[in-house]
Design a protein around this motif. Structure first.
Motif, PDB file in Angstrom:
ATOM      1  N   THR B 199       0.829  -1.224   0.000  1.00 23.50           N
ATOM      2  CA  THR B 199       0.000   0.000   0.000  1.00 23.50           C
ATOM      3  C   THR B 199       0.852   1.257   0.000  1.00 23.50           C
ATOM      4  OG1 THR B 199      -0.282   0.075   2.418  1.00 23.50           O
ATOM      5  CG2 THR B 199      -1.945  -1.134   1.155  1.00 23.50           C
ATOM      6  N   TRP B 200       2.000   1.183  -0.661  1.00 21.26           N
ATOM      7  CA  TRP B 200       2.793   2.387  -0.897  1.00 21.26           C
ATOM      8  C   TRP B 200       2.126   3.212  -1.998  1.00 21.26           C
ATOM      9  CZ3 TRP B 200       7.964  -0.719  -1.337  1.00 21.26           C
ATOM     10  CH2 TRP B 200       8.392  -1.068  -0.038  1.00 21.26           C
ATOM     11  N   ALA B 201       1.301   2.523  -2.761  1.00 22.86           N
ATOM     12  CA  ALA B 201       0.585   3.196  -3.835  1.00 22.86           C
ATOM     13  C   ALA B 201      -0.779   2.551  -3.961  1.00 22.86           C
ATOM     14  CB  ALA B 201       1.346   3.071  -5.152  1.00 22.86           C
ATOM     15  N   THR B 202      -1.761   3.340  -4.384  1.00 24.60           N
ATOM     16  CA  THR B 202      -3.103   2.790  -4.555  1.00 24.60           C
ATOM     17  C   THR B 202      -3.697   3.314  -5.846  1.00 24.60           C
ATOM     18  OG1 THR B 202      -3.943   4.653  -3.271  1.00 24.60           O
ATOM     19  CG2 THR B 202      -3.620   2.593  -2.099  1.00 24.60           C
ATOM     20  N   HIS B 205      -9.852   5.091  -7.074  1.00 21.08           N
ATOM     21  CA  HIS B 205     -11.205   4.569  -7.282  1.00 21.08           C
ATOM     22  C   HIS B 205     -11.329   3.752  -8.570  1.00 21.08           C
ATOM     23  CE1 HIS B 205     -11.131   8.371  -9.349  1.00 21.08           C
ATOM     24  NE2 HIS B 205     -11.114   9.019  -8.206  1.00 21.08           N
ATOM     25  N   GLY B 206     -10.579   2.679  -8.628  1.00 25.88           N
ATOM     26  CA  GLY B 206     -10.739   1.731  -9.721  1.00 25.88           C
ATOM     27  C   GLY B 206     -10.241   2.199 -11.064  1.00 25.88           C
ATOM     28  N   GLY B 207      -9.820   3.456 -11.175  1.00 30.68           N
ATOM     29  CA  GLY B 207      -9.342   3.950 -12.457  1.00 30.68           C
ATOM     30  C   GLY B 207      -7.890   3.582 -12.679  1.00 30.68           C
ATOM     31  N   ARG B 208      -7.265   4.249 -13.616  1.00 29.20           N
ATOM     32  CA  ARG B 208      -5.887   3.910 -13.933  1.00 29.20           C
ATOM     33  C   ARG B 208      -4.903   4.773 -13.167  1.00 29.20           C
ATOM     34  NH1 ARG B 208      -4.658   4.017 -20.026  1.00 29.20           N
ATOM     35  NH2 ARG B 208      -2.811   2.921 -19.361  1.00 29.20           N
ATOM     36  N   ALA B 209      -5.345   5.916 -12.685  1.00 28.16           N
ATOM     37  CA  ALA B 209      -4.418   6.803 -11.990  1.00 28.16           C
ATOM     38  C   ALA B 209      -3.918   6.148 -10.709  1.00 28.16           C
ATOM     39  CB  ALA B 209      -5.101   8.122 -11.668  1.00 28.16           C
ATOM     40  N   VAL B 210      -2.711   6.499 -10.323  1.00 27.97           N
ATOM     41  CA  VAL B 210      -2.086   5.901  -9.151  1.00 27.97           C
ATOM     42  C   VAL B 210      -1.655   6.998  -8.189  1.00 27.97           C
ATOM     43  CG1 VAL B 210      -0.074   4.612  -8.352  1.00 27.97           C
ATOM     44  CG2 VAL B 210      -1.278   3.882 -10.398  1.00 27.97           C
ATOM     45  N   SER B 211      -1.930   6.796  -6.913  1.00 27.87           N
ATOM     46  CA  SER B 211      -1.501   7.745  -5.889  1.00 27.87           C
ATOM     47  C   SER B 211      -0.445   7.108  -5.007  1.00 27.87           C
ATOM     48  CB  SER B 211      -2.686   8.165  -5.016  1.00 27.87           C
ATOM     49  OG  SER B 211      -3.613   8.903  -5.763  1.00 27.87           O
ATOM     50  N   PHE B 212       0.536   7.886  -4.619  1.00 21.63           N
ATOM     51  CA  PHE B 212       1.592   7.387  -3.747  1.00 21.63           C
ATOM     52  C   PHE B 212       1.432   7.974  -2.351  1.00 21.63           C
ATOM     53  CE2 PHE B 212       4.504   5.153  -6.558  1.00 21.63           C
ATOM     54  CZ  PHE B 212       4.031   5.533  -7.792  1.00 21.63           C
ATOM     55  N   THR B 213       1.637   7.148  -1.339  1.00 18.88           N
ATOM     56  CA  THR B 213       1.708   7.645   0.024  1.00 18.88           C
ATOM     57  C   THR B 213       3.073   8.286   0.214  1.00 18.88           C
ATOM     58  OG1 THR B 213       2.679   5.612   0.846  1.00 18.88           O
ATOM     59  CG2 THR B 213       0.282   5.712   0.758  1.00 18.88           C
ATOM     60  N   PRO B 214       3.249   9.039   1.292  1.00 18.66           N
ATOM     61  CA  PRO B 214       4.576   9.599   1.562  1.00 18.66           C
ATOM     62  C   PRO B 214       5.640   8.499   1.593  1.00 18.66           C
ATOM     63  CG  PRO B 214       2.943  10.621   2.982  1.00 18.66           C
ATOM     64  CD  PRO B 214       2.230   9.539   2.225  1.00 18.66           C
TER      65      PRO B 214
END
Lengths: 227, 227
Positions: B199-202, B205-214
């Motif tokens: 879970t360093w990245a998620t 909402h099911g799309g292709r974009a990716v978010s990174f945690t700190p």
DNA sequence: TTCATAGTTTGATCATGAACGAAGCATTGG
DNA sequence: CCAATGCTTCGTTCATGATCAAACTATGAA
């Protein structure tokens, strides 16, 4: 992510058999007139005209008027790239190893991919160039090395023109039949041009297949460094 | 050269807007059910069912039944590759720099390309790996170097699995937004999997974009070697 | 000018295939 | 067993777009 509309427009253009035949013919890199493309696609002239208008609108083709003719070409090498990758995918997903006509083996050996060589012989060239460090991969892009520039200049290519051009000299292009990269870009074009202008190689009756003369084969081996 | 029929079948499948939306959604790499895809495509279930049957027939999708659900995925990374290259072409030929929604910048920064990372961050990774000789191009194919294998093992990837798998560890994949290569193949997948499982990245909402945690960003910088 | 060729436009025909409601299977849960 | 859910099949409706003949425009040749 409205990615659908964009790609479906382009894919829809390629999705019509008549248009696909036209695009396939234009992959040989030669400019063709509307009448020629109509004949190739197997449709009447008005139909072809409509198709060509759509392809031009969609940005896949560009055309120039010359007298009462109108010559069409692919709008760029990227169009040819996508078509090749579609072929590659079709070969896998549809199972059949490409409609295998009698001339097919020759297509696999050497053919024209818009403005450069493709096929097994082109892949072998690419491998050889890399092994001899005439070109190299750097930062996710191909680069011509100094020794490479000297080698190709020596071979007779107009390297000044190649280096001066805006378009990158080296670009890998995925080969439809071999599933490996071959050389596109300005250098790829320069090599093909050299072979055609010296008549070391000729297109087969307007198609994409390429035939080499004995001298052409000798020059080819020279390029691969296998002599 | 009956190249037309083959590619027009595939292109025709992608050419329908509803199907293109489905394929776009599946590029996120997750398996989706027929109902989910119907909602995404904006069509009723029977319509979606027909579309999915065609896509499956055409070899672009594979499906597995689980209970009363049926999960669809792209049949391979090559399908995603072709879709990305179609996007790239559409961006040039249609002129508009992709339907630019509010989340678009994030898509360009980091997104999922079937089973590996794409976007600017992925391209930067690829560059960095090459500059540090963790991977290298050899004979028109990517190769993982020894130091690269050690580095990634050290990072926590299950390199035994990556090396043992039939699929090549390293494969370049042309990035739609950056027009440069990023890392696909087993290694590309292993990296993405690591970030997701920790879970360093998620996914957004099911799309292709990716978010990174700190912490994810810290790990990312570790990978680029910029710390 | 007149004719011929290349290409486009118009208009009509027609086939394909996308869409969905309703009914039909299949699987799970009660 | 029955009900509910997920998906497929069937039948119908409808819009799109591929096709070409005929008329029209434009360029070149005689």
């Amino acid at each position: 992510m409205n990615v659908g509309p964009n790609i479906s427009i382009i894919a829809g253009l390629v999705g019509d058999p008549a248009r696909a035949r036209m695009l396939g013919a234009l992959m040989a890199g030669k400019a063709l007139t509307a009448s020629e493309l109509a004949a190739i696609a197997g449709v009447a002239l008005p139909t072809a005209s409509a198709h060509l208008a759509k392809l031009t609108d969609g940005g896949l083709l560009t055309s120039v008027k010359q007298g009462r003719h109108r010559y069409f070409t692919l709008s760029g090498a990227d169009v040819a790239d996508v078509l090749e990758s579609l072929m590659s995918l079709a070969e896998r997903t549809l199972g059949e190893p490409v409609k295998t006509g009698p001339r097919d083996p020759r297509l696999r050996a050497a053919r024209i991919c818009y403005d450069h060589l493709a096929g097994d012989m082109a892949v072998a060239l690419f491998d050889s160039f890399q092994k001899r460090a005439l070109i190299e991969e750097s930062r996710a892009a191909m680069r011509l090395t100094e020794s490479g520039e000297a080698f190709f200049r020596d071979f007779g290519l107009d390297m000044d023109a190649v280096m001066a051009a805006r378009r990158p000299a080296c670009r890998p292009c995925l080969d439809w039949s071999a599933r490996r990269s071959h050389l596109a870009g300005g250098l790829g074009k320069a090599i093909l041009d050299r072979f055609l202008s010296k008549t070391w190689a000729t297109r087969d009756h307007g198609g994409r297949a390429v035939s080499f003369t004995p001298e052409g084969l000798r020059q080819y081996r020279l390029l691969t460094g296998s002599v």
